[in-house]
Every structure is written in structure tokens, then in C-alpha cells.
Design an enzyme around this catalytic site. Structure first.
Site, PDB file in Angstrom:
ATOM      1  N   PRO A   2       0.829  -1.213   0.000  1.00 25.93           N
ATOM      2  CA  PRO A   2       0.000   0.000   0.000  1.00 25.93           C
ATOM      3  C   PRO A   2       0.859   1.257   0.000  1.00 25.93           C
ATOM      4  O   PRO A   2       1.878   1.332   0.687  1.00 25.93           O
ATOM      5  CB  PRO A   2      -0.797  -0.122   1.308  1.00 25.93           C
ATOM      6  N   ARG A 121      13.573   9.626  10.815  1.00 26.44           N
ATOM      7  CA  ARG A 121      14.267   8.888   9.760  1.00 26.44           C
ATOM      8  C   ARG A 121      13.567   8.998   8.411  1.00 26.44           C
ATOM      9  O   ARG A 121      14.089   8.529   7.402  1.00 26.44           O
ATOM     10  CB  ARG A 121      14.378   7.408  10.146  1.00 26.44           C
ATOM     11  N   ASN A 162       5.851   2.178  -5.709  1.00 25.97           N
ATOM     12  CA  ASN A 162       6.244   1.858  -7.072  1.00 25.97           C
ATOM     13  C   ASN A 162       5.352   2.495  -8.129  1.00 25.97           C
ATOM     14  O   ASN A 162       5.819   2.886  -9.200  1.00 25.97           O
ATOM     15  CB  ASN A 162       6.251   0.336  -7.246  1.00 25.97           C
ATOM     16  N   ARG A 258      12.845  -3.739  -7.267  1.00 23.99           N
ATOM     17  CA  ARG A 258      11.469  -3.414  -7.645  1.00 23.99           C
ATOM     18  C   ARG A 258      11.371  -3.298  -9.161  1.00 23.99           C
ATOM     19  O   ARG A 258      12.334  -2.919  -9.830  1.00 23.99           O
ATOM     20  CB  ARG A 258      11.014  -2.092  -7.006  1.00 23.99           C
TER      21      ARG A 258
END
Length: 268
Positions: A2, A121, A162, A258
Site C-alpha cells: 500500500p 528517519r 512503485n 522493484r
């Protein structure tokens, strides 16, 4: 996995269903049982999303941190209660609805300092009003890595996955292998503005739509896209199909673990 708009939708939904009320919290699976008992019956004072992270803040000082990861899902249904189905890590029961969490990468009880350390971070989240695009550009402009790699780095941008990565690069005609340090500041400003608008649309529609009006199915006389991810896109998961703009076959390759999709002509 997600992307950020999904977590912001969940935050809104959970605020509506459970916010400012006591919530019964349990762990039918058992893996979250100790932490669940610590917040069970407390008031859910705040629900917030940052990037791909969700935070349930229970009064006075307990925070449940959820990261859905690749397969995590929240399912909701109106009461009455039903028996849990599958491996339910956490169940929330409010006045009118219940929500079951399955398969998350993280479901943990943390305190405010740990939450602050986690957020420190992360890069800016385009869906947050306090996001600073200059923080992202500072990281991009110092790196020799391809922009396509950097856009998926959550330390650069929080919440971009992505689909948004591939579509943003296409919409701005950018070669995915362009080094971050070669990215023009004016172009980045345009990309950020576009990304904010695209992700806000994703929150509203609960799907990722990136195709401009002139390239929509009705305008082009083509069939709508049929894919479990939903939405109309230019290149994502369209390998080998003709580009909606120039007709060249969309290409794909694996990059940093990916699948990357791009048009070799439009993004030359």
C-alpha cells in the site's frame, strides 16, 4: 505494498469510526496480546498517518504503530461482533464498527520518543501540510543514484511507492536513470506539486489515477484498464503495451529489487 494515500485514508476512516471514544483492543492471533491489553478500553485520542506508517494514539501516553508492509490489510465492518477470520493480529471494537488487522510488517506499542525517532528517519510526506519539499530535494541533489531509486527511498520521500514513482517520472518526461544530483530544482518543484495533487486524488478516490483527461479511455476510444491495482496509469504494469502518448512499447526492468516501468521515447 500500500502507498501513502491508503494510510491517510485509513487514518481518516479510523478517526471517524473510533476517534474520541473508548475502544476495545484485542489480539485474536495472540502476537499482539500484551500490548493490546495495555490499551484496551482506553480513549483513542488521535489517529495519524505519515508516509506508510499509521499511528493510533491512546490516552494518555500509548501509541500503537502499524506498518502494513507488503500484505497487511485492515478490514472494517459494522457491529454486531463476528468471530475473527484468519490470523487477526489486532481487533478494534468501537461503538458501531470493528476493524481487523491482518498481516502487517509492524504492529507494536511505542511511546512518544520512539515515534519521534521513527519520524526523524523519514523524508517529507507529500500528503501532510507540514511537508517540506526542500528536504527531499536536498537529499536528491546530493546523490549519484538514479532518481528512480531515490523516489522509493522513504528517507527521501515518505509514502511514495512503485506506482507513484513510475507515473511521476513519466508525467515529467524524466529518464528513470537520471542521477539525483542532475535533477533541476525547477523540475523538482513541478514534480512535487504534481505528486501532491496525484496523491490527494488517490486519497479521495481510493485508487491511483495518473492519466490526463486527453488520454482517458473515453477520449482515446480505448478499453479501460483492468488491473487489481485499479486506476488509469501511463506505464505501471503496462510492459510491452503501447505508450498512451507516443505508441512506443512500455519497457520494464528490475531496479533495486522493484519492477520499474517507463516509456523509452517519452522519457528519453
Amino acid at each position: 505494498m500500500p502507498e501513502g494515500h491508503t494510510l491517510h485514508r485509513l487514518a481518516r476512516r479510523h478517526r471517524t469510526l473510533f476517534g474520541r471514544r473508548p475502544v476495545a483492543v484485542s489480539s485474536p492471533q495472540g502476537r499482539f496480546a500484551g500490548a493490546a491489553s495495555a490499551v484496551d478500553g482506553r480513549e483513542l485520542r488521535k489517529v495519524d498517518a505519515y508516509g506508510k506508517h499509521l499511528f493510533h494514539v491512546y490516552g494518555p501516553d500509548a501509541i500503537v504503530h502499524v506498518h502494513l508492509g507488503l500484505i497487511g490489510t485492515f478490514s472494517e465492518q459494522p457491529l454486531p461482533l463476528t468471530d475473527p477470520v484468519g490470523q487477526v493480529r489486532m481487533r478494534m471494537v468501537g461503538e458501531t464498527h470493528l476493524a481487523d488487522l491482518r498481516g502487517p510488517t509492524a504492529c507494536e506499542l511505542i511511546d512518544a520518543p520512539r515515534m519521534s525517532a521513527l519520524l526523524a528517519r523519514l523524508g517529507p510526506d507529500p500528503l501532510r501540510r507540514d511537508a517540506d519539499p526542500e528536504r527531499a530535494f536536498a537529499r536528491l541533489s546530493r546523490s549519484s543514484l538514479p532518481v528512480a531509486v531515490l523516489l522509493l527511498d522513504q528517507k527521501v520521500l515518505a509514502g511514495v511507492g512503485n506506482v507513484y514513482r513510475a507515473e511521476l517520472l513519466f508525467r515529467h518526461g524524466l529518464d528513470p536513470m537520471t542521477p539525483g544530483r542532475a535533477l533541476d530544482r525547477a523540475l523538482w518543484t513541478d514534480m512535487w506539486t504534481d505528486l501532491v495533487a496525484l496523491m490527494r486524488t488517490g486519497v479521495r478516490r481510493n485508487r491511483i489515477d495518473t492519466v490526463r483527461d486527453e488520454h482517458l479511455p473515453r477520449a482515446m476510444g480505448r478499453a479501460p484498464r483492468r488491473d487489481r491495482h485499479g486506476g488509469e496509469v501511463y506505464v505501471y504494469r503496462r510492459a510491452g503495451l503501447p505508450c498512451l502518448v507516443c505508441g512506443a512499447p512500455v519497457e520494464t526492468k528490475e531496479l533495486a529489487g522493484r519492477n520499474l516501468f517507463w516509456c523509452p521515447d517519452c522519457q528519453a
